[in-house]
Design a protein around this motif. Sequence first.
Motif, mmCIF file in Angstrom:
data_model
loop_
_atom_site.group_PDB
_atom_site.id
_atom_site.type_symbol
_atom_site.label_atom_id
_atom_site.label_comp_id
_atom_site.label_asym_id
_atom_site.label_seq_id
_atom_site.Cartn_x
_atom_site.Cartn_y
_atom_site.Cartn_z
ATOM 1 N N ARG A 89 114.070 61.811 62.482
ATOM 2 C CA ARG A 89 113.463 60.512 62.344
ATOM 3 C C ARG A 89 113.346 59.956 63.276
ATOM 4 N N ASP A 113 96.156 68.123 82.350
ATOM 5 C CA ASP A 113 96.584 66.773 81.758
ATOM 6 C C ASP A 113 97.655 67.472 81.402
ATOM 7 N N LYS A 132 103.663 62.624 75.824
ATOM 8 C CA LYS A 132 102.881 61.718 76.367
ATOM 9 C C LYS A 132 103.641 60.464 76.292
ATOM 10 N N LEU A 133 104.463 59.730 75.689
ATOM 11 C CA LEU A 133 104.699 58.498 75.262
ATOM 12 C C LEU A 133 105.710 58.281 76.383
ATOM 13 N N ARG A 171 107.246 61.578 80.257
ATOM 14 C CA ARG A 171 106.704 62.282 80.936
ATOM 15 C C ARG A 171 106.781 62.844 82.328
ATOM 16 N N ARG A 226 89.158 64.465 70.766
ATOM 17 C CA ARG A 226 90.244 65.810 71.821
ATOM 18 C C ARG A 226 89.262 65.963 72.970
ATOM 19 N N PRO A 268 95.491 58.048 80.967
ATOM 20 C CA PRO A 268 95.213 57.970 79.257
ATOM 21 C C PRO A 268 96.008 59.185 78.463
ATOM 22 N N LEU A 269 96.442 58.537 77.261
ATOM 23 C CA LEU A 269 97.169 58.861 76.184
ATOM 24 C C LEU A 269 96.363 60.273 75.311
ATOM 25 N N GLY A 270 95.052 59.901 75.440
ATOM 26 C CA GLY A 270 93.904 61.259 74.647
ATOM 27 C C GLY A 270 93.363 60.575 73.681
ATOM 28 N N ASP A 302 96.966 61.553 70.078
ATOM 29 C CA ASP A 302 98.800 61.524 70.276
ATOM 30 C C ASP A 302 98.908 59.938 70.250
ATOM 31 N N VAL A 303 98.740 59.465 69.029
ATOM 32 C CA VAL A 303 99.238 57.929 69.217
ATOM 33 C C VAL A 303 98.932 57.372 67.824
ATOM 34 N N ALA A 315 104.095 60.430 59.146
ATOM 35 C CA ALA A 315 103.534 60.642 60.817
ATOM 36 C C ALA A 315 104.591 61.503 61.173
ATOM 37 N N ARG A 316 103.459 62.441 61.441
ATOM 38 C CA ARG A 316 104.331 64.058 62.801
ATOM 39 C C ARG A 316 104.155 63.125 64.066
ATOM 40 N N PRO A 356 103.821 60.362 67.136
ATOM 41 C CA PRO A 356 104.506 59.130 67.445
ATOM 42 C C PRO A 356 103.758 57.860 67.099
ATOM 43 N N ILE A 379 102.873 53.569 67.285
ATOM 44 C CA ILE A 379 103.911 52.373 68.304
ATOM 45 C C ILE A 379 103.156 50.950 67.349
ATOM 46 N N SER A 407 99.742 56.855 80.203
ATOM 47 C CA SER A 407 100.838 57.650 80.297
ATOM 48 C C SER A 407 101.132 57.235 82.258
#
Lengths: 421, 421
Positions: free
Chosen positions: A221, A364, A394-395, A398, B17, B118-120, B202-203, B220-221, B223, B225, B408
């Motif tokens: 967590r 990527d 990615k966050l 990296r 994606r 980019p993060l994706g 990705d986020v 959430a599984r 990340p 923000i 990123s």
Amino acid sequence: MTESVLDYMIRLGRAARDASRVLARASTAQKNQALQAIADVLEAQSEALLSANAQDLAQGQANGLDAAMLDRLALTPARISDMIAGLRQVATLPDPIGAIRDMRYLPSGIQVGKMRVPLGVIGIIYESRPNVTIDAASLCLKSGNATILRGGSEAIHSNQAIARCIQKGLAEVGLPAAAVQVVETTDRAAVGALITQPEYVDVIVPRGGKGLIERISAEARVPVIKHLDGICHVYIDQAADVEKAIRVADNAKTQRFAPCNTMETLLVHEQIAAQVLPPLADIYQQKGVELRGCPKTRDLLGTAVVAATEEDWSTEYNAPILSIKILSSLEEAISHINHYGSHHTDAIITENFTDARRFLTEVDSSSVMVNASTRFADGFEYGLGAEIGISTDKLHARGPVGLEGLTSEKYIVFGDGHVRT
Amino acid sequence: MTESVLDYMIRLGRAARDASRVLARASTAQKNQALQAIADVLEAQSEALLSANAQDLAQGQANGLDAAMLDRLALTPARISDMIAGLRQVATLPDPIGAIRDMRYLPSGIQVGKMRVPLGVIGIIYESRPNVTIDAASLCLKSGNATILRGGSEAIHSNQAIARCIQKGLAEVGLPAAAVQVVETTDRAAVGALITQPEYVDVIVPRGGKGLIERISAEARVPVIKHLDGICHVYIDQAADVEKAIRVADNAKTQRFAPCNTMETLLVHEQIAAQVLPPLADIYQQKGVELRGCPKTRDLLGTAVVAATEEDWSTEYNAPILSIKILSSLEEAISHINHYGSHHTDAIITENFTDARRFLTEVDSSSVMVNASTRFADGFEYGLGAEIGISTDKLHARGPVGLEGLTSEKYIVFGDGHVRT
């Protein structure tokens, strides 16, 4: 202990949180003095460390640990010297904390910028190598973070002996004992408690096998900085220099077989395959590397090459095995890497500017290389001084994670009584 | 639809994606043209948007939504103009993608640096305001990310109408339709699917009330923000300028009551309390702010001030209520903020350099201010051009999150056939 494991871990967490406030305002000099003091204590206590380690080794042998496990567990005078050298080297690295950047005046008249600050409390979960205790503690201490270290149960005596050295060093410079805490229980519930206390722990860094990291990621967590797989590719482009291609593809696979940045799949453009693959196959066969290839590869190299299965393209061997695929375009190579790879480290070998630029932009992965071996993906090789691990997330951080990856930035604002209208 | 919600969300995720690969290599000009094209379509389709929104409003009234909810849900010509202006403004912001920094030669001869990417795929989960659809889509598009947007079920017709405008704009410049996808089902299982697919998303950026964000963070599984609370403090130091202290403490509380960066607790050093608190209490009472104070505050201001409870110190009122505490030192103020605060935004009012420096260093919040109102904590006021939200997380992005927070960095390595020895 009579308190529950959960209560014990909460006590550690609270103490770490309090210590993190002190570390956040500790001066660079004080942190460096602590690192040097810990190095001095380790030097003086080498005998005690070796004898604590001998206890762990004896117990490990009795418990039937295999030779590789025992080797990872063993401390030697040379390994203790490396730990001491590591501490002194981290002391020489620049302190990232407190750096202020980009202070700018905005139209409202306020001045806004960013200040680099520690993350707070970092939990490190690792397996048998006792030297991780010192490596991780030194990077966290230098970056102003409190640390809670949970090593493998098989290394408990070694880690406790190292912890006593760290405590002595911290006390000598007046830093709180809770700046670095080594978990004293081998109860696995301690890990569960550590990774589910966001109020006391800001980030978890797991160091160990994929099984450990998957388990921690699934249950945490608290944010986790990690990588799972290292399925690294070298793509030999149509426009590659043949000599460079052979040199890099050899090194990326054979310099060491086990690391996460070792190549697992070699991709070759069909226009250059006949020039590079036969000499490479000779090198790999001399070095005992088993080859697994796509049909075109087997047509070219013969049936000494095993037929690669779909599963091979997404397998991290960590062993003298290499899968090879012949492709008809750069696009195909980029798609293959983004689909089957692990976003760790991938390299193109080419003399063509546009192909290099596209590969750099479109692959990527945490490290993308042109004309260099994937084996360079490493904190020392990248000039970070040291690393706590490699992240494929990615966050935040990296690639190889050094001191900066253990910090955050906050906004700072200067005014002169400014109000918003 | 006949497919299950999970299958539908997987289809969206896969498409996102794929689209993210195209967006990652889209040129700045193409992304800006898309933003302008979407703005043009919104202008042309204003009537259609208003009539779709009228459907949502009628249904909302029938379902008994309260006036505040209906106001958030409503589109007006002025609000559509703001959305269009927002799109055109994001088009004028510098493109963060592709920036390369810190390319340095290392002793091995390789050249190492970082490239911004980019993060994706970004998932945005929000409540009733339909304008979030455009705000979020524009920031994600400009930063080269594919987006999956899940708005409130009460805004479904408005969001679908906006989605059609976005699709038309994307098509005009040849970007894939899946670059921005608005979830078409109001089934809540769609949220569950979106936040548990790290292979496609990705986020997650949740925008809405604390309940929504807590639920998403817990499940959430992927990340997230986010920020949960905005318990912001102003500390009036012993060495404060009285006039600045009153001006800032007034503005931080009363300029607007609801935002997350509004002050909820005023901390005052005992040496200056008698000078600043009586005039401030007059201002607050004129503006209808209920005061809740510690015993010393009530001794000074009288029993018109309600006695603050322990709970008041950790409450975000989002309302005309203010808790006040008189303290005897800067240390006490810093401890109070780090203990009871939400690590969002905190300000010190002081003319003393050392007190300002300590407050900036030791207060562990995403924005820390000297002599300025907490109300400035905002992407526009910080010069980011726009923001997708404010983060109180320590990893990745902290404080107002603009385009850079949606990106990123990866390591890039240049060699000339370099191998590791």
